[in-house]
Design a protein around this motif. Structure first.
Motif, PDB file in Angstrom:
ATOM      1  N   MET A   1      12.067 -13.867  -4.356  1.00 35.71           N
ATOM      2  CA  MET A   1      11.315 -15.127  -4.350  1.00 35.71           C
ATOM      3  C   MET A   1      11.033 -15.595  -2.922  1.00 35.71           C
ATOM      4  O   MET A   1       9.953 -16.120  -2.630  1.00 35.71           O
ATOM      5  N   ALA A   2      11.984 -15.377  -2.028  1.00 32.36           N
ATOM      6  CA  ALA A   2      11.767 -15.781  -0.630  1.00 32.36           C
ATOM      7  C   ALA A   2      10.624 -14.990  -0.017  1.00 32.36           C
ATOM      8  O   ALA A   2       9.746 -15.553   0.665  1.00 32.36           O
ATOM      9  N   ALA A   3      10.614 -13.669  -0.261  1.00 31.94           N
ATOM     10  CA  ALA A   3       9.556 -12.827   0.292  1.00 31.94           C
ATOM     11  C   ALA A   3       8.207 -13.159  -0.349  1.00 31.94           C
ATOM     12  O   ALA A   3       7.173 -13.211   0.329  1.00 31.94           O
ATOM     13  N   TYR A   4       8.220 -13.371  -1.659  1.00 28.15           N
ATOM     14  CA  TYR A   4       6.987 -13.721  -2.374  1.00 28.15           C
ATOM     15  C   TYR A   4       6.422 -15.048  -1.866  1.00 28.15           C
ATOM     16  O   TYR A   4       5.228 -15.160  -1.557  1.00 28.15           O
ATOM     17  N   GLY A  61      18.440  -8.974  12.229  1.00 24.51           N
ATOM     18  CA  GLY A  61      18.461  -9.158  10.783  1.00 24.51           C
ATOM     19  C   GLY A  61      17.157  -9.693  10.237  1.00 24.51           C
ATOM     20  O   GLY A  61      16.370 -10.318  10.955  1.00 24.51           O
ATOM     21  N   ARG A  62      16.930  -9.434   8.931  1.00 17.54           N
ATOM     22  CA  ARG A  62      15.667  -9.833   8.310  1.00 17.54           C
ATOM     23  C   ARG A  62      15.616 -11.348   8.068  1.00 17.54           C
ATOM     24  O   ARG A  62      14.584 -11.983   8.275  1.00 17.54           O
ATOM     25  N   LYS A  63      16.717 -11.924   7.617  1.00 14.65           N
ATOM     26  CA  LYS A  63      16.731 -13.327   7.211  1.00 14.65           C
ATOM     27  C   LYS A  63      16.363 -14.300   8.336  1.00 14.65           C
ATOM     28  O   LYS A  63      15.457 -15.131   8.166  1.00 14.65           O
ATOM     29  N   PRO A  64      17.050 -14.281   9.499  1.00 14.47           N
ATOM     30  CA  PRO A  64      16.724 -15.269  10.523  1.00 14.47           C
ATOM     31  C   PRO A  64      15.304 -15.119  11.068  1.00 14.47           C
ATOM     32  O   PRO A  64      14.651 -16.119  11.390  1.00 14.47           O
ATOM     33  N   VAL A  65      14.821 -13.888  11.149  1.00 16.04           N
ATOM     34  CA  VAL A  65      13.480 -13.671  11.683  1.00 16.04           C
ATOM     35  C   VAL A  65      12.422 -14.115  10.677  1.00 16.04           C
ATOM     36  O   VAL A  65      11.380 -14.649  11.056  1.00 16.04           O
ATOM     37  N   LEU A  66      12.697 -13.944   9.385  1.00 15.64           N
ATOM     38  CA  LEU A  66      11.767 -14.433   8.369  1.00 15.64           C
ATOM     39  C   LEU A  66      11.624 -15.948   8.470  1.00 15.64           C
ATOM     40  O   LEU A  66      10.518 -16.485   8.381  1.00 15.64           O
ATOM     41  N   MET A  67      12.726 -16.648   8.669  1.00 17.46           N
ATOM     42  CA  MET A  67      12.651 -18.103   8.834  1.00 17.46           C
ATOM     43  C   MET A  67      11.848 -18.479  10.075  1.00 17.46           C
ATOM     44  O   MET A  67      11.048 -19.421  10.053  1.00 17.46           O
ATOM     45  N   LEU A  68      12.030 -17.722  11.141  1.00 16.98           N
ATOM     46  CA  LEU A  68      11.329 -18.011  12.395  1.00 16.98           C
ATOM     47  C   LEU A  68       9.819 -17.865  12.228  1.00 16.98           C
ATOM     48  O   LEU A  68       9.050 -18.744  12.648  1.00 16.98           O
ATOM     49  N   ALA A 157      -2.483 -29.656   6.007  1.00 18.35           N
ATOM     50  CA  ALA A 157      -1.736 -29.315   4.792  1.00 18.35           C
ATOM     51  C   ALA A 157      -1.032 -27.969   4.934  1.00 18.35           C
ATOM     52  O   ALA A 157      -0.045 -27.692   4.239  1.00 18.35           O
ATOM     53  N   GLY A 158      -1.510 -27.140   5.850  1.00 14.76           N
ATOM     54  CA  GLY A 158      -0.901 -25.835   6.072  1.00 14.76           C
ATOM     55  C   GLY A 158       0.465 -25.882   6.732  1.00 14.76           C
ATOM     56  O   GLY A 158       1.114 -24.848   6.902  1.00 14.76           O
ATOM     57  N   ALA A 159       0.938 -27.084   7.092  1.00 14.42           N
ATOM     58  CA  ALA A 159       2.286 -27.209   7.653  1.00 14.42           C
ATOM     59  C   ALA A 159       3.362 -27.190   6.580  1.00 14.42           C
ATOM     60  O   ALA A 159       4.542 -26.977   6.872  1.00 14.42           O
ATOM     61  N   VAL A 160       2.969 -27.404   5.327  1.00 16.01           N
ATOM     62  CA  VAL A 160       3.929 -27.492   4.218  1.00 16.01           C
ATOM     63  C   VAL A 160       4.835 -26.259   4.095  1.00 16.01           C
ATOM     64  O   VAL A 160       6.030 -26.392   3.783  1.00 16.01           O
ATOM     65  N   PRO A 161       4.323 -25.023   4.330  1.00 13.44           N
ATOM     66  CA  PRO A 161       5.195 -23.844   4.174  1.00 13.44           C
ATOM     67  C   PRO A 161       6.478 -23.881   4.993  1.00 13.44           C
ATOM     68  O   PRO A 161       7.452 -23.193   4.648  1.00 13.44           O
ATOM     69  N   ALA A 162       6.519 -24.670   6.055  1.00 13.20           N
ATOM     70  CA  ALA A 162       7.723 -24.729   6.883  1.00 13.20           C
ATOM     71  C   ALA A 162       8.944 -25.171   6.075  1.00 13.20           C
ATOM     72  O   ALA A 162      10.089 -24.836   6.416  1.00 13.20           O
ATOM     73  N   LEU A 163       8.735 -25.896   4.981  1.00 12.91           N
ATOM     74  CA  LEU A 163       9.847 -26.350   4.146  1.00 12.91           C
ATOM     75  C   LEU A 163      10.587 -25.179   3.498  1.00 12.91           C
ATOM     76  O   LEU A 163      11.749 -25.316   3.109  1.00 12.91           O
ATOM     77  N   LEU A 164       9.913 -24.018   3.398  1.00 13.15           N
ATOM     78  CA  LEU A 164      10.527 -22.859   2.764  1.00 13.15           C
ATOM     79  C   LEU A 164      11.762 -22.365   3.522  1.00 13.15           C
ATOM     80  O   LEU A 164      12.658 -21.754   2.931  1.00 13.15           O
ATOM     81  N   ILE A 165      11.827 -22.635   4.817  1.00 10.17           N
ATOM     82  CA  ILE A 165      12.961 -22.120   5.592  1.00 10.17           C
ATOM     83  C   ILE A 165      14.289 -22.731   5.136  1.00 10.17           C
ATOM     84  O   ILE A 165      15.340 -22.106   5.275  1.00 10.17           O
ATOM     85  N   PHE A 166      14.253 -23.927   4.582  1.00 13.87           N
ATOM     86  CA  PHE A 166      15.494 -24.543   4.091  1.00 13.87           C
ATOM     87  C   PHE A 166      16.020 -23.789   2.866  1.00 13.87           C
ATOM     88  O   PHE A 166      17.225 -23.594   2.707  1.00 13.87           O
ATOM     89  N   PHE A 167      15.100 -23.333   2.012  1.00 15.64           N
ATOM     90  CA  PHE A 167      15.475 -22.530   0.845  1.00 15.64           C
ATOM     91  C   PHE A 167      16.057 -21.190   1.285  1.00 15.64           C
ATOM     92  O   PHE A 167      17.107 -20.749   0.790  1.00 15.64           O
ATOM     93  N   ILE A 168      15.405 -20.542   2.226  1.00 11.26           N
ATOM     94  CA  ILE A 168      15.878 -19.229   2.695  1.00 11.26           C
ATOM     95  C   ILE A 168      17.246 -19.360   3.341  1.00 11.26           C
ATOM     96  O   ILE A 168      18.148 -18.551   3.101  1.00 11.26           O
ATOM     97  N   ASN A 169      17.420 -20.385   4.146  1.00 17.20           N
ATOM     98  CA  ASN A 169      18.684 -20.564   4.857  1.00 17.20           C
ATOM     99  C   ASN A 169      19.850 -20.784   3.907  1.00 17.20           C
ATOM    100  O   ASN A 169      20.958 -20.268   4.119  1.00 17.20           O
ATOM    101  N   SER A 170      19.616 -21.516   2.820  1.00 15.00           N
ATOM    102  CA  SER A 170      20.715 -21.875   1.920  1.00 15.00           C
ATOM    103  C   SER A 170      20.923 -20.885   0.781  1.00 15.00           C
ATOM    104  O   SER A 170      22.034 -20.769   0.254  1.00 15.00           O
ATOM    105  N   GLN A 171      19.874 -20.154   0.383  1.00 16.94           N
ATOM    106  CA  GLN A 171      19.955 -19.365  -0.845  1.00 16.94           C
ATOM    107  C   GLN A 171      19.899 -17.849  -0.634  1.00 16.94           C
ATOM    108  O   GLN A 171      20.234 -17.099  -1.553  1.00 16.94           O
TER     109      GLN A 171
END
Length: 391
Positions: A1-4, A61-68, A157-171
């Motif tokens: 789901m994070a990648a999608y 690692g994949r996770k921290p760079v994906l958030m970045l 409105a394209g700034a909204v995706p930044a909220l996804l990093i909180f999901f990736i970080n916690s889940q």
């Protein structure tokens, strides 16, 4: 789901420009052909981002760079709405392209290295379906909010995706394959590439064709073919784009699943054959109903072929550099195919403004190229993701 979701929101930000480039051109007093340079720069610089962030993903690692990368592409998307000149707009879109280029490779390697082997095909289709899902969301925003937001508001409105990093970080946990590979002996990326030169060249040519297939059927289709050539109104255009993106989502998942049953190459061939069957009706249709049905089937086929790409490219990739290889090879192909929008506009202008002809010429040509490449190319279905390559 994070990648999608990462890929969905990445594409959402990219396609905002596709819907607004005529108004952006008017704001800055340049031609529509000139504003397509922003698309070219965004696509061309994705290779830079794929290499930079891929190397970081292979090291940290994949996770921290994906958030970045999600944070950065959201930042530059919002910044596009503040552009004060055409030059500043191009500079910001170039930076957006770098950030956007890092997402697919890092996200796909995280997904493919984590999921069970038997799920790879349909998860590959789901992941790639994020691209038309983002297109779908951008279409909804354009269809229902453009008149109130304007082109600058669309980018904000394209700034909204930044909220996804909180999901990736916690889940999300780090890729288990990365944790295993990083404890092994350190090997230079250049040594790995030298041992896999033929594979790398094949991958770049393949992804060039794939990117012409995708961008050649999408980038100028809504605003220049549907609106300018076919004279469909705002509501009809929105309905057709929503319809063909629904087809794209379904196609990606369907052919991704099929690739697990019959193989990656044969699934891609089947999708390309379907695209050729509907090609004429898609580009030469005369009514909204005919064009809409053909567009649904065309994107079912195009993104159906693309639904196999994440798993196919990750399975072919040397394990030691999987954070870099799939995304970089993909984006190098994207770099070559970044001339698509001005190329198709140029072809149309030389043929009396017939955008349908330009679309049909490019899409049909690359479909044939992909069929030939798949007939004679390699496949590594169900290979272990954690075993270092020996070739």
């Amino acid at each position: 789901m994070a990648a999608y979701l990462g890929w969905t929101l990445d594409a959402f930000d990219f396609f905002i420009l596709i819907f607004t480039f005529d108004d952006v051109a008017k704001t800055f007093g340049v031609s529509v052909t000139s504003i397509t340079l922003a698309i070219t720069l965004t696509l061309a610089t994705r290779a830079v981002g794929a290499f930079i962030f891929g190397r970081l993903a292979d090291k940290y690692g994949r996770k921290p760079v994906l958030m970045l990368v999600i944070f950065l592409y959201s930042l530059f998307e919002a910044a596009s709405g503040f552009a004060w000149s055409f030059a500043s707009f191009l500079a910001i879109r170039t930076l957006f392209g770098v950030a956007m280029g890092g997402e697919w490779g890092v996200g796909s390697s995280l997904a493919m290295e984590t999921i069970p082997q038997r799920w790879r095909g349909w998860v590959s289709g789901l992941l790639q379906a994020g691209y038309p899902s983002g297109y779908f969301l951008a279409t909804l925003l354009f269809g229902f909010a453009y008149h109130s937001l304007g082109w600058r508001g669309m980018f904000f409105a394209g700034a909204v995706p930044a909220l996804l990093i909180f999901f990736i970080n916690s889940q999300i946990e780090e890729s288990p394959a990365f944790n295993k590979i990083k404890t092994g002996p350190k090997i230079s990326i250049w040594d790995v590439l030298r041992k896999n030169t033929k594979l790398a060249v094949y991958g770049v040519v393949m992804m060039t064709a794939f990117n012409f297939f995708s961008h050649g059927t999408q980038d100028i289709y809504p605003k220049l073919f549907l609106a300018k050539q076919m004279h469909f109104n705002h509501a009809t255009l929105t309905d057709i784009v929503l319809l063909y993106n629904l087809g794209a989502i379904l196609g990606g998942i369907a052919f991704g699943w099929l690739s697990q049953q019959i193989g990656r190459r044969y699934a891609i061939i089947g999708a390309c054959v379907l695209s050729l069957l509907v090609l004429y009706f898609w580009a030469e249709g005369t009514s909204a109903l005919e064009v809409g049905i053909a567009a649904f089937l065309m994107q079912f086929a195009v993104q159906g072929a693309w639904g196999v790409v994440p798993v196919h490219l990750n399975e072919l990739s040397p394990a030691e550099i999987r954070g870099t290889f799939p995304g970089f090879i993909y984006q190098l192909g994207n770099f070559i195919a970044s001339v698509n929008a001005p190329l198709q506009v140029g072809i149309a202008m030389r043929n009396g403004g017939d955008y349908g002809y330009a679309l049909m010429l490019v899409a049909g040509s690359v479909a044939v190229v992909l069929i030939l490449m798949m007939l004679f190319g390699p496949e590594a279905r169900n290979v272990s993701m954690a075993v270092p390559s020996e070739t």
